[in-house]
Design a protein around this motif. Structure first.
Motif, PDB file in Angstrom:
ATOM      1  N   ARG A 134     -41.967 -26.094  32.930  1.00  0.00           N
ATOM      2  CA  ARG A 134     -40.803 -26.557  32.172  1.00  0.00           C
ATOM      3  C   ARG A 134     -39.712 -26.967  33.148  1.00  0.00           C
ATOM      4  O   ARG A 134     -39.310 -26.197  34.026  1.00  0.00           O
ATOM      5  CB  ARG A 134     -40.305 -25.441  31.268  1.00  0.00           C
ATOM      6  CG  ARG A 134     -39.117 -25.839  30.427  1.00  0.00           C
ATOM      7  CD  ARG A 134     -38.727 -24.743  29.465  1.00  0.00           C
ATOM      8  NE  ARG A 134     -37.552 -25.132  28.738  1.00  0.00           N
ATOM      9  CZ  ARG A 134     -36.307 -24.994  29.186  1.00  0.00           C
ATOM     10  NH1 ARG A 134     -36.089 -24.427  30.357  1.00  0.00           N
ATOM     11  NH2 ARG A 134     -35.281 -25.396  28.478  1.00  0.00           N
ATOM     12  N   ARG A 135     -39.270 -28.206  33.040  1.00  0.00           N
ATOM     13  CA  ARG A 135     -38.167 -28.687  33.858  1.00  0.00           C
ATOM     14  C   ARG A 135     -37.153 -29.344  32.943  1.00  0.00           C
ATOM     15  O   ARG A 135     -37.496 -30.199  32.143  1.00  0.00           O
ATOM     16  CB  ARG A 135     -38.651 -29.697  34.913  1.00  0.00           C
ATOM     17  CG  ARG A 135     -39.546 -29.069  35.961  1.00  0.00           C
ATOM     18  CD  ARG A 135     -40.638 -30.004  36.382  1.00  0.00           C
ATOM     19  NE  ARG A 135     -41.420 -30.388  35.206  1.00  0.00           N
ATOM     20  CZ  ARG A 135     -42.082 -31.481  35.077  1.00  0.00           C
ATOM     21  NH1 ARG A 135     -42.128 -32.342  36.033  1.00  0.00           N
ATOM     22  NH2 ARG A 135     -42.756 -31.768  33.992  1.00  0.00           N
ATOM     23  N   ASN A 136     -35.943 -28.910  33.093  1.00  0.00           N
ATOM     24  CA  ASN A 136     -34.880 -29.385  32.222  1.00  0.00           C
ATOM     25  C   ASN A 136     -33.877 -30.180  33.056  1.00  0.00           C
ATOM     26  O   ASN A 136     -33.373 -29.677  34.062  1.00  0.00           O
ATOM     27  CB  ASN A 136     -34.179 -28.173  31.593  1.00  0.00           C
ATOM     28  CG  ASN A 136     -33.504 -28.530  30.310  1.00  0.00           C
ATOM     29  OD1 ASN A 136     -34.017 -29.325  29.533  1.00  0.00           O
ATOM     30  ND2 ASN A 136     -32.339 -27.949  30.073  1.00  0.00           N
ATOM     31  N   VAL A 137     -33.608 -31.399  32.656  1.00  0.00           N
ATOM     32  CA  VAL A 137     -32.602 -32.193  33.351  1.00  0.00           C
ATOM     33  C   VAL A 137     -31.376 -32.271  32.448  1.00  0.00           C
ATOM     34  O   VAL A 137     -31.451 -32.775  31.323  1.00  0.00           O
ATOM     35  CB  VAL A 137     -33.125 -33.601  33.681  1.00  0.00           C
ATOM     36  CG1 VAL A 137     -32.023 -34.429  34.337  1.00  0.00           C
ATOM     37  CG2 VAL A 137     -34.334 -33.511  34.592  1.00  0.00           C
ATOM     38  N   LEU A 138     -30.267 -31.758  32.942  1.00  0.00           N
ATOM     39  CA  LEU A 138     -29.026 -31.702  32.165  1.00  0.00           C
ATOM     40  C   LEU A 138     -28.176 -32.923  32.498  1.00  0.00           C
ATOM     41  O   LEU A 138     -27.965 -33.237  33.681  1.00  0.00           O
ATOM     42  CB  LEU A 138     -28.258 -30.421  32.522  1.00  0.00           C
ATOM     43  CG  LEU A 138     -26.961 -30.135  31.776  1.00  0.00           C
ATOM     44  CD1 LEU A 138     -27.238 -29.879  30.303  1.00  0.00           C
ATOM     45  CD2 LEU A 138     -26.249 -28.939  32.398  1.00  0.00           C
TER      46      LEU A 138
ATOM     47  N   ALA B  63     -36.946 -34.460  38.634  1.00  0.00           N
ATOM     48  CA  ALA B  63     -37.782 -33.671  37.732  1.00  0.00           C
ATOM     49  C   ALA B  63     -39.238 -33.585  38.167  1.00  0.00           C
ATOM     50  O   ALA B  63     -40.060 -33.096  37.414  1.00  0.00           O
ATOM     51  CB  ALA B  63     -37.717 -34.286  36.324  1.00  0.00           C
ATOM     52  N   GLY B  64     -39.549 -34.030  39.348  1.00  0.00           N
ATOM     53  CA  GLY B  64     -40.939 -34.021  39.775  1.00  0.00           C
ATOM     54  C   GLY B  64     -41.495 -32.620  39.948  1.00  0.00           C
ATOM     55  O   GLY B  64     -42.635 -32.344  39.593  1.00  0.00           O
ATOM     56  N   THR B  65     -40.677 -31.737  40.474  1.00  0.00           N
ATOM     57  CA  THR B  65     -41.133 -30.365  40.660  1.00  0.00           C
ATOM     58  C   THR B  65     -40.057 -29.420  40.140  1.00  0.00           C
ATOM     59  O   THR B  65     -38.872 -29.738  40.148  1.00  0.00           O
ATOM     60  CB  THR B  65     -41.385 -30.036  42.142  1.00  0.00           C
ATOM     61  OG1 THR B  65     -40.218 -30.394  42.881  1.00  0.00           O
ATOM     62  CG2 THR B  65     -42.577 -30.798  42.685  1.00  0.00           C
ATOM     63  N   ALA B  66     -40.515 -28.266  39.693  1.00  0.00           N
ATOM     64  CA  ALA B  66     -39.566 -27.257  39.231  1.00  0.00           C
ATOM     65  C   ALA B  66     -38.843 -26.667  40.439  1.00  0.00           C
ATOM     66  O   ALA B  66     -39.437 -26.485  41.495  1.00  0.00           O
ATOM     67  CB  ALA B  66     -40.305 -26.157  38.470  1.00  0.00           C
TER      68      ALA B  66
END
Lengths: 282, 506
Positions: free
Chosen positions: B64-68, B287-290
């Motif tokens: 799960r990666r979240n971009v704010l 967002a490529g890697t957590a």
């Protein structure tokens, strides 16, 4: 009684009449058909919009069709205006120059479209305090094409005319034609590079003179004399072409610029679009 | 004779005509120069070189990666304009979260993998600027954009120049935007303010890029890794002179990407030359890697579905299940599932509940993330500290919690009694995030689980991988700090040392 020889030397009244007076009279009559040369003046002191364009173009055409008009002095105090109007006046002046010289007199401001017009003339003189230049295009970008529920058309650009991006790129085309007009009109007289011209700066008349954008500094009488000199005429009359052509004068009402809440001109055009116009940001 | 008379008459006829002509006209006008209009038909609308887009296949990343995305500071852009970037991020399997109101900002940042700030025109608070700086220090990625076509000054509404506001955010990283813009008269893309930029050096963000067009750009100043530089015809509006102008750069530690233009990523300009590739690379950067996380990000410590591991000697009863349901709701809101299991599974995060000293199973699990409990009989309390950040690290970073007599020595925290407290321990492997809650007794585990409800460890003493929380009294009241200042621990970067398929031996 006079002898035959004496008789042959003495002209009688009839001979005087036939050989001297009558031909002189006829000559005088014929010479009266030779028109007094006139230097016509065309004044452009408002922004170039449709009505100003019509007014100026009509005066140019009057000059073209009346042989007594031997030269034209274009008096400018104008910030420029619509691209269409500018190009029309410019092209008409180029055509007029095929038969008669046109001299520009800048009395105050010759910016953007006004400068464009002036580079199509034979000679440019400016008041020392005038401002010259501002080569380039300004415009407001239209919104991106979209669809409305209540408005229909048959193509995506029917309502807008073109993609937003194309509109912006069109400015570059108009900028390039403006530059070319300056290069064609000033030729070897220019002492600055095209890159410098395209920065869009406005210069004082003395700087403009040093850069080769104009030919001389001086008053209106210098411009008229120059027009006469190029046209090889003297003892000419000076006439306002707007008056002698009975063209309606420019209306006092401003219809070109946007007004603020106090009714003062903002210096920005009322209608969105592309312009050869100097809009000083204060 | 008659001829003479004729000539006389002719002369008399011509004289007045000639006299008048010469009086007014001294010659013929010839056009001074061949007046030539521009060849209008030859001027074409300039068209850009379009990029050759290559179909992208994104490697499935289950984390799960979240971009704010900041949208709470009167930002001068519309969300649809960044669709080219956000669409790629979504295709990569990451989430986009728009911060519309700025509320719970710190929590949102804790949950984020990356944070995007574009053309803000209202100020960030000092607390928020510090939170952003801390976020970056913890491994978060920051993308910050200031665009000269998107600034605003209206003092009646307290809106300010976005350059000034952006500079406050990146000041801790020793970078700044300059207020001038770049232009080129001689080599531009359709307008003087659309400049060409060339890559500098090598970096993943520059992969596949040979040429970029920026549509109105600020240059940068400060200490940074330059990425994209205006070409040799680029001039500054401040000086009208050329120079070395950089429009894109990374902070020296690489976690902050600074861009002086937004236009390149907006349709249709993202289709020009290599702009599309740059947008793709930026999405990958964000967002490529957590990112590496620590307990400072609590409770946002998981990026995969979570297994709650039952260990021998510790049973999950009804009271614990009640607390676990809150945890489940919390993780569900993040799109993560929770399962109670007795087996450690690959590619699932792990939550382990137990008591201390830890059982062998838990000890092995902790060992995988470099945390060890050590019992010593030594006369003096010593501990092996993690290597300092910046020095050459060994393959494992270690955190040793030493138990001597009835005290624990915890690096970075101090000496605490061996009862009355609970531990929160955290680490990451390549395949898992592991959170271990060790309480004094099984019933105290509930206290630890309640921390998820609270949403923070602010009542605990905190280091990146270990927190000591109250088990009845505040640890601050009786913790004895070390006489020598412990070395602060950087976030460990470890590889797994145990097989996830091992069943707990108890």
């Amino acid at each position: 009684m006079p002898n035959k020889k004496e008789k042959s030397l003495r002209w009688d009244q009839k001979q005087w009449l036939l050989l001297i007076i009558l031909p002189l009279l006829v000559g005088l009559i014929i010479s009266s058909f030779i028109p007094n040369p006139v230097i016509g003046t065309i004044t452009l002191v408002k922004a170039i919009d449709d009505s100003e364009t019509d007014r100026v173009v009509n005066q140019i055409r009057y000059a073209e069709t009346h042989p007594e008009i031997r030269a034209v002095v274009l008096i400018l105090d104008c910030p420029g205006g619509t691209i269409n109007g500018t190009e029309l006046i410019y092209l008409e002046l180029l055509k007029l120059r095929q038969t008669k010289p046109v001299v520009t007199m800048v009395q105050g401001l010759s910016a953007s479209g006004s400068f464009y017009i002036s580079v199509g003339t034979d000679y440019i003189i400016a008041n020392p305090s005038s401002m010259i230049g501002n080569v380039g295009v300004v415009g407001t970008i239209p919104s991106k094409p979209r669809v409305y529920e209540e408005e229909y058309s048959t193509g995506p650009y029917k309502l807008w005319g073109w993609p937003q991006d194309t509109y912006i790129r069109l400015m570059d085309v108009m900028k390039s034609t403006f530059l070319q007009a300056v290069l064609n009109g000033r030729g070897n007289l220019l002492k600055i590079s095209p890159e410098r011209i395209l920065r869009g700066e406005i210069y004082s008349a003395s700087d403009a003179y040093r850069m080769g954008l104009i030919d001389a500094l001086g008053p209106l009488s210098d411009a008229i004399e120059k027009a006469g000199e190029i046209a090889h005429i003297s003892h000419y009359e000076i006439a306002d072409l707007g008056e002698i052509a009975t063209i309606k004068p420019a209306t006092a009402t401003n219809t070109f610029f946007e007004l603020d809440e106090k009714g003062n001109s903002t210096g920005k055009p009322r209608e969105p679009g592309l312009y050869y116009l100097y809009i000083p940001e204060i | 004779m008659k001829k003479q008379y004729f000539l006389i008459a002719l002369v008399c006829l011509v004289i007045p005509v000639l006299a008048r002509l010469l009086w007014f006209y001294q010659g013929f006008y010839l056009p001074r120069t061949s007046s030539q209009a521009p060849e209008f038909e030859k001027f074409l609308i300039p068209q850009p070189t379009l990029s050759t887009q290559v179909a992208q296949e994104f490697v499935k990343n289950t984390q799960r990666r979240n971009v704010l995305v900041d949208f709470s500071h009167a930002n001068r852009f519309s969300l649809s304009e960044i669709d080219p970037l956000t669409n790629i991020i979504l295709q990569m399997g990451a989430n986009i979260q728009i911060d519309y109101d700025g509320k719970d900002f710190i929590n949102k940042l804790q949950d984020a993998n990356a944070y995007i700030v574009i053309a803000p025109t209202t100020k960030f608070s000092k607390e928020n600027i510090q939170a952003i700086s801390d976020f970056v220090d913890r491994g978060g990625r920051l993308l910050i954009i200031a665009d000269p076509t998107r600034t605003y000054q209206n003092y009646y509404f307290d809106l300010e120049d976005s350059v000034l506001i952006a500079n406050q955010i990146i000041d801790p990283f020793d970078i700044a935007f300059k207020t001038d813009y770049l232009y080129s008269i001689t080599h531009n893309e359709g307008n003087y303010r659309n400049i060409y930029a060339l890559p500098v050096g090598e970096n993943q963000i520059l992969a596949g890029i040979s040429n970029i067009v920026f549509y109105g750009a600020h240059p940068m100043a400060g200490s940074y890794i330059p990425l994209l530089q205006g070409d040799e015809t680029t001039l500054s509006s401040g000086t009208d002179q050329g120079g070395a102008f950089f429009i894109a750069g990374l902070s020296l530690k690489g976690n902050v990407l600074v861009l002086g233009d937004m236009g390149f990523m907006v349709t249709p300009y993202n289709q020009v030359v290599d702009n599309y590739r740059l947008v793709l690379n930026i999405a990958n950067y964000l967002a490529g890697t957590a990112r590496t996380r620590s307990l400072a990000d609590f409770p946002n410590l998981f990026s995969r579905d979570v297994n709650i591991l039952q260990t021998v000697g510790f049973s999950i009863d009804k009271t614990i299940v009640a607390e676990l349901s809150s945890l489940q709701s919390f993780l569900k809101s993040k799109g993560l599932n929770v399962t109670i299991t007795s087996k450690i599974e690959d590619n699932k995060d792990l939550l382990v509940l137990g008591t201390y000293p830890p059982s062998n199973t838990i000890d092995n699990i902790l060992g995988a993330v470099g945390i060890h409990f050590k019992i010593t009989e030594a006369n003096s309390l010593e501990s092996a500290f993690l290597t300092e950040a910046g020095t050459q690290a060994p393959s494992h970073s270690k955190l040793e919690i030493i138990l001597k007599n009835d005290n624990y020595l915890i690096p970075g925290i101090g000496v605490i009694p061996a009862s009355g407290f609970n531990f929160v321990l955290y680490g990451q492997t390549v395949e898992q995030n592991i959170l271990v809650l060790l309480a004094e007794s099984p019933k105290n585990v509930i206290e630890l689980l309640k921390l998820f409800n609270k949403g923070s460890l602010k009542d605990c003493m905190l280091q990146p991988n270990v927190a000591v929380c109250a088990g009845g009294i505040s640890p601050r009241d009786i913790v004895t700090p070390l006489s020598t200042t412990p070395t602060p621990m950087p976030t460990p970067s470890v590889t797994a040392t145990f097989s996830p398929s091992q069943t707990p031996a108890g």
